[in-house]
Design a protein around this motif. Structure first.
Motif, PDB file in Angstrom:
ATOM      1  N   LYS A  40       0.797  -1.240  -0.158  1.00 51.53           N
ATOM      2  CA  LYS A  40      -0.131  -0.095  -0.170  1.00 51.53           C
ATOM      3  C   LYS A  40       0.716   1.438   0.585  1.00 51.53           C
ATOM      4  O   LYS A  40       0.270   2.269  -0.438  1.00 51.53           O
ATOM      5  CB  LYS A  40      -1.148   0.165   1.140  1.00 51.53           C
ATOM      6  CG  LYS A  40      -0.738  -0.108   2.656  1.00 51.53           C
ATOM      7  CD  LYS A  40      -1.173  -0.439   3.589  1.00 51.53           C
ATOM      8  CE  LYS A  40      -1.211  -1.738   4.006  1.00 51.53           C
ATOM      9  NZ  LYS A  40      -2.488  -2.805   4.783  1.00 51.53           N
ATOM     10  N   ASP A  72      -4.920  -5.865  -0.892  1.00 57.50           N
ATOM     11  CA  ASP A  72      -5.317  -5.829   0.791  1.00 57.50           C
ATOM     12  C   ASP A  72      -6.647  -6.044   0.882  1.00 57.50           C
ATOM     13  O   ASP A  72      -7.460  -5.276  -0.001  1.00 57.50           O
ATOM     14  CB  ASP A  72      -4.623  -3.939   1.152  1.00 57.50           C
ATOM     15  CG  ASP A  72      -5.055  -3.742   2.170  1.00 57.50           C
ATOM     16  OD1 ASP A  72      -4.819  -3.580   3.432  1.00 57.50           O
ATOM     17  OD2 ASP A  72      -3.813  -2.307   2.741  1.00 57.50           O
ATOM     18  N   SER A  73      -6.609  -6.038   2.283  1.00 56.97           N
ATOM     19  CA  SER A  73      -7.962  -7.057   2.115  1.00 56.97           C
ATOM     20  C   SER A  73      -9.454  -6.773   2.128  1.00 56.97           C
ATOM     21  O   SER A  73     -10.040  -6.889   1.408  1.00 56.97           O
ATOM     22  CB  SER A  73      -8.086  -8.288   3.655  1.00 56.97           C
ATOM     23  OG  SER A  73      -8.400  -8.061   4.178  1.00 56.97           O
ATOM     24  N   GLU A  74      -9.187  -5.108   2.608  1.00 58.98           N
ATOM     25  CA  GLU A  74     -10.360  -4.267   2.505  1.00 58.98           C
ATOM     26  C   GLU A  74     -10.610  -4.168   0.999  1.00 58.98           C
ATOM     27  O   GLU A  74     -12.225  -3.406   0.459  1.00 58.98           O
ATOM     28  CB  GLU A  74      -9.541  -3.073   3.660  1.00 58.98           C
ATOM     29  CG  GLU A  74     -10.392  -3.339   4.632  1.00 58.98           C
ATOM     30  CD  GLU A  74      -8.339  -3.525   5.518  1.00 58.98           C
ATOM     31  OE1 GLU A  74      -7.907  -4.165   4.065  1.00 58.98           O
ATOM     32  OE2 GLU A  74      -8.731  -4.063   6.453  1.00 58.98           O
ATOM     33  N   ASN A  81      -2.123   1.779  10.077  1.00 61.40           N
ATOM     34  CA  ASN A  81      -1.863   1.195   9.203  1.00 61.40           C
ATOM     35  C   ASN A  81      -3.890   1.182   8.209  1.00 61.40           C
ATOM     36  O   ASN A  81      -3.286   1.648   7.194  1.00 61.40           O
ATOM     37  CB  ASN A  81      -2.142  -0.165   9.375  1.00 61.40           C
ATOM     38  CG  ASN A  81      -2.883  -1.335   8.250  1.00 61.40           C
ATOM     39  OD1 ASN A  81      -1.276  -0.779   7.039  1.00 61.40           O
ATOM     40  ND2 ASN A  81      -3.795  -2.641   8.200  1.00 61.40           N
ATOM     41  N   LYS A  82      -4.456   1.706   8.758  1.00 58.90           N
ATOM     42  CA  LYS A  82      -5.979   2.000   8.640  1.00 58.90           C
ATOM     43  C   LYS A  82      -5.390   3.453   7.694  1.00 58.90           C
ATOM     44  O   LYS A  82      -6.374   3.909   6.706  1.00 58.90           O
ATOM     45  CB  LYS A  82      -7.049   1.909   9.035  1.00 58.90           C
ATOM     46  CG  LYS A  82      -8.180   1.821   8.741  1.00 58.90           C
ATOM     47  CD  LYS A  82      -8.518   0.363   8.244  1.00 58.90           C
ATOM     48  CE  LYS A  82      -8.373  -0.720   8.703  1.00 58.90           C
ATOM     49  NZ  LYS A  82      -7.787  -2.078   7.842  1.00 58.90           N
ATOM     50  N   GLU A 130      -4.747   2.957   4.198  1.00 55.72           N
ATOM     51  CA  GLU A 130      -5.079   2.306   4.189  1.00 55.72           C
ATOM     52  C   GLU A 130      -6.443   3.306   2.964  1.00 55.72           C
ATOM     53  O   GLU A 130      -6.977   2.937   2.538  1.00 55.72           O
ATOM     54  CB  GLU A 130      -6.404   0.901   4.244  1.00 55.72           C
ATOM     55  CG  GLU A 130      -5.034   0.075   4.626  1.00 55.72           C
ATOM     56  CD  GLU A 130      -5.536  -1.139   5.268  1.00 55.72           C
ATOM     57  OE1 GLU A 130      -5.021  -2.419   5.573  1.00 55.72           O
ATOM     58  OE2 GLU A 130      -7.002  -0.881   5.602  1.00 55.72           O
TER      59      GLU A 130
HETATM   60 MG    MG Z   1      -5.545  -3.877   4.874  1.00 54.06          MG
END
Ligand code: MG
Ligand code: NAD
Length: 386
Positions: A125, A150-152, A215-216, A219
């Motif tokens: 990311k 990235d899972s989201e 991290n968020k 993201e």
């Molecule tokens: Mg993620």
């Protein structure tokens, strides 16, 4: 058959990518492997998957890599240094490059792959946080696909298949290991404590980022670039169970979500085999046995990293380059036990209080701003102020 070049093969995402490649030998062939410094694992991977190109970023490990490959090295091009990693990204036969390097180190290889018109499956990311303004137009110009890992972002990408533009994106967030921790103890947690993530097993840097909620924040910036959404229309929801991977809402009041067990192999497979969904024999979600699913707003007073990331995003790419670089420097200092956990976000806040340009228009500017922010973070690390 797709030929895959895997950058960062010895890391958490890299190893899980090879697990998927091994499950689909008729669909996926490994063309190139690049790793940072773990040559024992890199050589073992190369002996199993037989890529044409193998590269180790740490040049001092080149001779050891060749030795470990033994006679097999004769059939492979064995490379080292950043140039070697970039050669893997540009490998002629590669149809898709999976970017799983940690940090901004992955930016130049991804740009090199895009220059060759390769599709990109992106886990890394920081590439978009520091270089979204370079990556997105280049992908468009070269007509290359940018598939989120990235899972989201994979969840949002899946929710948007065949859809109109959403009104809002909702990124879910596990809250990390310290979500319920007393605020006064938060500054004193150790790397060992922070490296124990409740739901995901990941590399050290992203695990610390998950504990600070930076991290968020990274993201949110990643989502801004991938889905062309304003920061006002990107929300974060703390969802401790990590079953709902993210959601999108539309103007007609409809909401779509993507669910699954927390296993990165699912979004890795989706990106590599998009738009197909072949059976993979991974454990499946059983909603009758999952704990109740909960969603709450993030607490940006206790976790200011998320607020700082939104602010950087709104200021523009010069600020996001600085945010990312300062964070990388501070996280590594914390992992080396040079600073406390609380100093990560204190240092970030101090570096972001400087003026940063609204736009980092080219790679040289990104590199220069990145170096400047690292220098400021290092100064903060030593003296506790700028
Ligand atoms: Mg993620
Ligand atoms: P990791 O630390 O486990 O692995 C990083 C990989 O990059 C290793 O192979 C390392 O050797 C390599 N590397 C480091 N510096 C390099 C350099 N200069 N040149 C070439 N290779 C280099 O990290 P990870 O957890 O696999 O995460 C990789 C990326 O994916 C990060 O950007 C992370 O944010 C993102 N991501 C990870 C997860 C996860 O579950 N692990 C989930 C979503 C996104």
């Amino acid at each position: 058959m797709k030929h895959v070049s895997l950058l960062g093969s010895t890391g958490s995402i890299g190893r899980q990518t090879l697990d998927i490649c091994a499950r689909f030998p008729a669909e996926l062939q490994v063309a190139a492997l690049a790793g940072g410094s773990n040559v024992e694992l890199l050589a073992a991977q190369a002996l199993e998957f037989r890529p044409r190109l193998v590269a180790v970023a740490d040049e001092s490990k080149y001779a050891q890599l060749k030795e470990l490959l033994g006679a097999a090295a004769a059939d492979m091009e064995v490379l080292a240094g950043e140039a070697g990693v970039i050669a893997c990204a540009e490998a002629a036969e590669a149809d898709i490059v999976l970017g799983a390097i940690s940090g901004v180190a992955g930016l130049k290889p991804v740009l090199a792959a895009l220059q060759q018109g390769k599709d990109i499956a992106l886990a890394n990311k920081e590439v978009l946080v520091a270089g979204g303004q370079l990556v997105m137009p280049l992908a468009k110009e070269k007509n290359a696909a940018l598939l989120p890992v990235d899972s989201e972002h994979s969840a949002i990408f899946q929710c948007l298949q065949g859809e109109v533009k959403p009104q809002k994106l909702w990124l879910t967030c596990s809250g990390g290991p310290f979500w319920e921790y007393p605020a006064e103890q938060l500054p004193h947690v150790t790397p060992e404590m922070a490296l124990r993530h409740p739901n995901w097993s990941m590399g050290a840097k992203i695990t610390i980022d998950s504990a600070t909620l930076v991290n968020k924040g990274l993201e949110v910036i990643e989502a801004h670039w991938l889905f062309d959404m304003d920061y006002d229309d990107i929300e974060v929801l703390v969802h401790r169970q990590s079953i709902v991977h993210s959601l999108v809402s539309f103007a007609d009041a409809s909401v779509k979500a993507q669910l699954g067990l927390p296993d990165m192999r699912t979004p890795i497979q989706y990106a590599l085999l998009y738009p197909n969904r072949p059976e993979n024999a991974l454990p499946k979600l059983d909603l009758t046995t999952t704990p109740p699913l909960t969603f709450v707003k993030p607490d940006t007073d206790r976790f200011p990293g998320l607020r700082l990331a939104y602010e950087a995003g709104r200021r523009g790419s010069g600020a996001t380059v600085a945010f990312n670089a300062a964070n990388e420097a501070l996280v590594h200092a914390f992992l080396r036990k040079e600073i406390s956990f609380g100093t990560i976000t204190d240092g970030l806040s101090a570096v972001m209080s400087r003026d940063w340009p609204a736009l980092a228009a080219d790679l040289d500017t990104v590199v220069a701003l990145d170096a400047e922010a690292r220098e400021l973070a290092a100064r903060f690390t030593k003296g506790g102020k700028l």
